[in-house]
Design a protein around this motif. Structure first.
Motif, PDB file in Angstrom:
ATOM      1  N   PHE A   1       9.799   4.764  -1.310  1.00 26.44           N
ATOM      2  CA  PHE A   1       9.426   5.175   0.041  1.00 26.44           C
ATOM      3  C   PHE A   1       9.863   6.614   0.309  1.00 26.44           C
ATOM      4  CE2 PHE A   1       9.856   5.603   4.626  1.00 26.44           C
ATOM      5  CZ  PHE A   1       8.614   5.147   5.031  1.00 26.44           C
ATOM      6  N   GLY A   2      11.030   7.004  -0.205  1.00 23.83           N
ATOM      7  CA  GLY A   2      11.448   8.386  -0.048  1.00 23.83           C
ATOM      8  C   GLY A   2      10.471   9.354  -0.702  1.00 23.83           C
ATOM      9  N   PHE A   3       9.982   8.975  -1.886  1.00 22.97           N
ATOM     10  CA  PHE A   3       8.996   9.808  -2.569  1.00 22.97           C
ATOM     11  C   PHE A   3       7.713   9.927  -1.745  1.00 22.97           C
ATOM     12  CE2 PHE A   3       5.218   9.918  -5.290  1.00 22.97           C
ATOM     13  CZ  PHE A   3       5.418  11.112  -5.970  1.00 22.97           C
ATOM     14  N   VAL A   4       7.240   8.803  -1.220  1.00 21.32           N
ATOM     15  CA  VAL A   4       6.015   8.811  -0.410  1.00 21.32           C
ATOM     16  C   VAL A   4       6.205   9.657   0.846  1.00 21.32           C
ATOM     17  CG1 VAL A   4       4.482   7.366   0.995  1.00 21.32           C
ATOM     18  CG2 VAL A   4       5.165   6.613  -1.290  1.00 21.32           C
ATOM     19  N   ALA A   5       7.367   9.505   1.511  1.00 22.23           N
ATOM     20  CA  ALA A   5       7.635  10.272   2.727  1.00 22.23           C
ATOM     21  C   ALA A   5       7.677  11.767   2.435  1.00 22.23           C
ATOM     22  CB  ALA A   5       8.950   9.811   3.350  1.00 22.23           C
ATOM     23  N   MET A   6       8.347  12.158   1.350  1.00 22.93           N
ATOM     24  CA  MET A   6       8.411  13.581   1.000  1.00 22.93           C
ATOM     25  C   MET A   6       7.042  14.129   0.638  1.00 22.93           C
ATOM     26  SD  MET A   6      11.994  14.138  -1.087  1.00 22.93           S
ATOM     27  CE  MET A   6      11.596  12.940  -2.347  1.00 22.93           C
TER      28      MET A   6
ATOM     29  N   LEU B   1       0.809  -1.212   0.000  1.00 21.31           N
ATOM     30  CA  LEU B   1       0.000   0.000   0.000  1.00 21.31           C
ATOM     31  C   LEU B   1       0.843   1.263   0.000  1.00 21.31           C
ATOM     32  CD1 LEU B   1      -2.955   0.953   0.067  1.00 21.31           C
ATOM     33  CD2 LEU B   1      -2.798   1.027   2.552  1.00 21.31           C
ATOM     34  N   LEU B   2       2.022   1.212   0.607  1.00 23.03           N
ATOM     35  CA  LEU B   2       2.871   2.401   0.680  1.00 23.03           C
ATOM     36  C   LEU B   2       3.762   2.581  -0.540  1.00 23.03           C
ATOM     37  CD1 LEU B   2       3.964   2.517   4.423  1.00 23.03           C
ATOM     38  CD2 LEU B   2       2.101   3.724   3.292  1.00 23.03           C
ATOM     39  N   GLY B   3       3.581   1.754  -1.552  1.00 27.44           N
ATOM     40  CA  GLY B   3       4.310   1.936  -2.798  1.00 27.44           C
ATOM     41  C   GLY B   3       5.681   1.297  -2.824  1.00 27.44           C
TER      42      GLY B   3
ATOM     43  N   GLY C   1      -1.688  12.319  14.508  1.00 28.20           N
ATOM     44  CA  GLY C   1      -2.907  11.550  14.716  1.00 28.20           C
ATOM     45  C   GLY C   1      -3.490  10.992  13.442  1.00 28.20           C
ATOM     46  N   LEU C   2      -4.832  10.984  13.399  1.00 25.41           N
ATOM     47  CA  LEU C   2      -5.535  10.360  12.294  1.00 25.41           C
ATOM     48  C   LEU C   2      -5.240  11.054  10.975  1.00 25.41           C
ATOM     49  CD1 LEU C   2      -9.017   9.673  13.908  1.00 25.41           C
ATOM     50  CD2 LEU C   2      -7.229   8.012  13.401  1.00 25.41           C
ATOM     51  N   ARG C   3      -5.070  12.371  11.008  1.00 23.28           N
ATOM     52  CA  ARG C   3      -4.814  13.089   9.760  1.00 23.28           C
ATOM     53  C   ARG C   3      -3.481  12.658   9.164  1.00 23.28           C
ATOM     54  NH1 ARG C   3      -2.749  18.365   8.157  1.00 23.28           N
ATOM     55  NH2 ARG C   3      -3.667  18.891   6.152  1.00 23.28           N
ATOM     56  N   ALA C   4      -2.462  12.488  10.016  1.00 26.70           N
ATOM     57  CA  ALA C   4      -1.160  12.036   9.524  1.00 26.70           C
ATOM     58  C   ALA C   4      -1.270  10.652   8.912  1.00 26.70           C
ATOM     59  CB  ALA C   4      -0.147  12.031  10.664  1.00 26.70           C
ATOM     60  N   ALA C   5      -2.013   9.762   9.573  1.00 25.60           N
ATOM     61  CA  ALA C   5      -2.196   8.408   9.047  1.00 25.60           C
ATOM     62  C   ALA C   5      -2.874   8.448   7.691  1.00 25.60           C
ATOM     63  CB  ALA C   5      -3.022   7.573  10.034  1.00 25.60           C
ATOM     64  N   GLY C   6      -3.895   9.308   7.564  1.00 24.96           N
ATOM     65  CA  GLY C   6      -4.599   9.404   6.294  1.00 24.96           C
ATOM     66  C   GLY C   6      -3.726   9.957   5.194  1.00 24.96           C
ATOM     67  N   VAL C   7      -2.878  10.964   5.526  1.00 25.93           N
ATOM     68  CA  VAL C   7      -1.995  11.562   4.523  1.00 25.93           C
ATOM     69  C   VAL C   7      -0.969  10.538   4.037  1.00 25.93           C
ATOM     70  CG1 VAL C   7      -0.165  13.252   4.195  1.00 25.93           C
ATOM     71  CG2 VAL C   7      -2.293  13.935   5.283  1.00 25.93           C
ATOM     72  N   ILE C   8      -0.413   9.741   4.953  1.00 24.53           N
ATOM     73  CA  ILE C   8       0.574   8.735   4.563  1.00 24.53           C
ATOM     74  C   ILE C   8      -0.049   7.703   3.637  1.00 24.53           C
ATOM     75  CG2 ILE C   8       2.003   6.846   5.432  1.00 24.53           C
ATOM     76  CD1 ILE C   8       2.491   8.552   7.930  1.00 24.53           C
ATOM     77  N   VAL C   9      -1.271   7.284   3.963  1.00 18.48           N
ATOM     78  CA  VAL C   9      -1.951   6.304   3.110  1.00 18.48           C
ATOM     79  C   VAL C   9      -2.206   6.879   1.725  1.00 18.48           C
ATOM     80  CG1 VAL C   9      -4.094   5.013   2.771  1.00 18.48           C
ATOM     81  CG2 VAL C   9      -2.989   5.031   5.009  1.00 18.48           C
ATOM     82  N   LEU C  10      -2.690   8.118   1.670  1.00 18.65           N
ATOM     83  CA  LEU C  10      -2.961   8.751   0.375  1.00 18.65           C
ATOM     84  C   LEU C  10      -1.672   8.941  -0.421  1.00 18.65           C
ATOM     85  CD1 LEU C  10      -5.616  11.437   1.411  1.00 18.65           C
ATOM     86  CD2 LEU C  10      -6.005   9.320   0.137  1.00 18.65           C
ATOM     87  N   ALA C  11      -0.605   9.347   0.259  1.00 17.02           N
ATOM     88  CA  ALA C  11       0.683   9.491  -0.422  1.00 17.02           C
ATOM     89  C   ALA C  11       1.174   8.143  -0.936  1.00 17.02           C
ATOM     90  CB  ALA C  11       1.713  10.105   0.524  1.00 17.02           C
ATOM     91  N   GLY C  12       0.970   7.088  -0.146  1.00 13.39           N
ATOM     92  CA  GLY C  12       1.356   5.753  -0.579  1.00 13.39           C
ATOM     93  C   GLY C  12       0.587   5.293  -1.797  1.00 13.39           C
TER      94      GLY C  12
END
Length: 352
Positions: free
Chosen positions: A146-151, A108-110, A161-172
Motif C-alpha cells: 500500500f505504501g508503494f501504491v500511495a507513493m 485491486l489496490l495491491g 476528484g475523478l482524476r485522483a480516483a483514476g490515478v489511485i486505481v491505476l497505481a493499485g
C-alpha cells in the motif's frame, strides 16, 4: 456535545441494536448451512446435535465419523470463511470511504498481492529464519504494497476528484501486478514443483486446509476490524464528502486515515495468510449493501460484515459442490459470482 452529535449518537446506537438482533440468527443459519451442505450432505439435525455436544456439553448420540466431519472440518471451515468474508468486506468499506473511490478494495489496490508476497517470502524464501510468522510476513507485505501504491499515486500527481480516483486505481493495478510477479519469481526460484503447485492453489483462495487453530488469528482480526470501523462511524461518514470536509468537522484526518488503513491492511494480511488471496468480496459487498441500507456507515458497516460472511460461506459451499470429487479454489467462485454482480451494480447505478 452538540444537539446534532447527540442525535447522531442515538441514531448509531439504534442501528447497532437493530443489527445486534439480526446478525446472530442469520450468521448461525449460514454457519449451519455451510456445515450441512457439501458433496455429501449431512442432516441439519445431526449438525445441531454435534454443535450442542461440543459447545454446550449435551449428550446426543452421534456417529463418530459425522461428528469428526462436522466439528473438525466443516464447521471450522465455515467459521474461517465467515471471518474472512466479513474482514474483507470491512476492508473494502474503509478503503472506499477514505479514498472516495468506488473501485477501492484490498485486491485491486495491491494489498492482497503484497500480503501474498510477504507470506510466500516467509514460507518459501525462509525470511526471518523461523522467527517471523506467516501473518507477520503477510502484514509487512501488505503495508509495503500500500505504501508503494500511495507513493506511486502521489508521484503521478493525482490531484482531486475523478482524476485522483483514476490515478489511485491505476497505481493499485500496477502495484498488484508488480507484487504478483514478485511472488511468481520467488516461487520459481526457491520452491520445489510440489510446493509450487500447493502455493499456486493457495494463492487463488483455498479453505481446504483450515482447522480450528486458524480461528485463533482470523476471529480477533475480524473483531478488531469491526470495532475499529464502528468506533469511527462519524469519521467515515465525514470522509464521504472529502478530507477537507472531514477536517472542518473536527476529524483528525491524518490519524484516522493512517489508523484505519493500517487496520484494513492488518485484517487483509491475516486473511491472506490463512486463505490466500480472495478477490471481489471487498469490492462487491459494500456496493450491494449501499443499495440496501444506504450510505450511512452506522448501518453499512454491520450490513457489509454480515453479508461478506454469508457470501463467502456460500462461495465455499459452491466450491465444494460444483465439480463432483474436486474442490475449486474459492477465489475462482468469488470471481465468477462477483464479476457479473458488480457489472449489474454498475449498470444499475447508470440507469438510476
Amino acid at each position: 456535545m452538540t444537539v446534532i452529535d447527540r442525535q447522531v449518537s442515538r441514531s448509531v446506537s439504534g442501528r447497532a441494536w437493530h443489527w445486534a438482533v439480526i446478525a446472530p440468527p442469520v450468521l448461525l443459519i449460514a454457519l449451519m448451512a455451510g456445515t450441512a451442505l457439501g458433496e455429501t450432505p449431512i442432516p441439519w439435525d445431526v449438525v445441531a446435535q454435534v454443535l450442542a455436544n461440543k459447545m454446550f456439553g449435551a449428550d446426543y448420540p452421534v456417529d463418530r465419523i459425522d461428528e469428526g466431519i462436522v466439528w473438525n472440518y466443516r464447521f471450522a471451515r465455515a467459521v474461517v470463511a465467515a471471518c474472512c468474508g466479513a474482514g474483507l468486506a470491512l476492508s473494502g468499506v474503509v478503503l472506499q470511504a477514505l479514498l472516495r473511490n468506488a473501485l477501492a478494495d484490498p485486491y485491486l489496490l495491491g494489498i492482497s498481492a503484497g500480503a501474498s508476497s510477504g507470506a510466500v517470502a516467509v514460507t518459501v524464501m525462509g525470511i526471518g529464519a523461523g522467527a517471523v510468522s506467516l501473518s507477520v510476513g503477510a502484514f509487512a507485505g501488505a503495508i509495503f504494497a500500500f505504501g508503494f501504491v500511495a507513493m506511486l499515486a502521489h508521484a503521478a500527481g493525482g490531484g482531486a476528484g475523478l482524476r485522483a480516483a483514476g490515478v489511485i486505481v491505476l497505481a493499485g493495478i500496477a502495484g498488484s501486478q508488480l507484487f504478483s510477479a514478485l511472488t511468481a519469481f520467488m516461487i520459481a526460484k526457491s520452491a520445489s514443483a510440489e510446493q509450487a503447485r500447493g502455493i499456486m492453489f493457495w494463492l487463488m483462495g483455498n479453505l481446504s486446509g483450515v482447522r480450528w487453530s486458524d480461528t485463533i488469528s482470523v476471529i480477533p482480526a475480524t473483531l478488531i476490524g469491526l470495532f475499529a470501523c464502528l468506533a469511527n462511524v462519524r469519521a467515515l461518514d465525514a470522509f464521504t464528502f472529502g478530507a477537507d470536509s472531514a477536517a472542518s468537522l473536527g476529524i483528525a484526518v491524518r490519524r484516522v486515515q493512517v489508523g484505519l488503513i493500517g487496520v484494513a491492511a492488518l485484517v487483509t494480511a491475516v486473511m491472506v495468510s490463512v486463505t490466500g488471496s480472495i478477490g471481489f468480496v471487498g469490492l462487491v459487498i459494500p456496493h450491494a449493501m449501499r443499495r440496501i441500507v444506504g450510505t450511512r456507515h452506522s448501518a453499512l458497516i454491520p450490513a457489509s460484515a454480515l453479508a461478506g460472511a454469508v457470501f463467502l460461506i456460500a462461495a465455499d459451499v459452491i466450491s465444494r459442490m460444483i465439480i463432483p470429487g474436486q474442490v475449486l479454489p474459492i477465489g475462482v467462485v468469488t470471481a465468477l459470482v462477483g464479476a457479473p454482480v458488480f457489472a449489474l451494480i454498475l449498470i444499475g447505478r447508470r440507469t438510476v
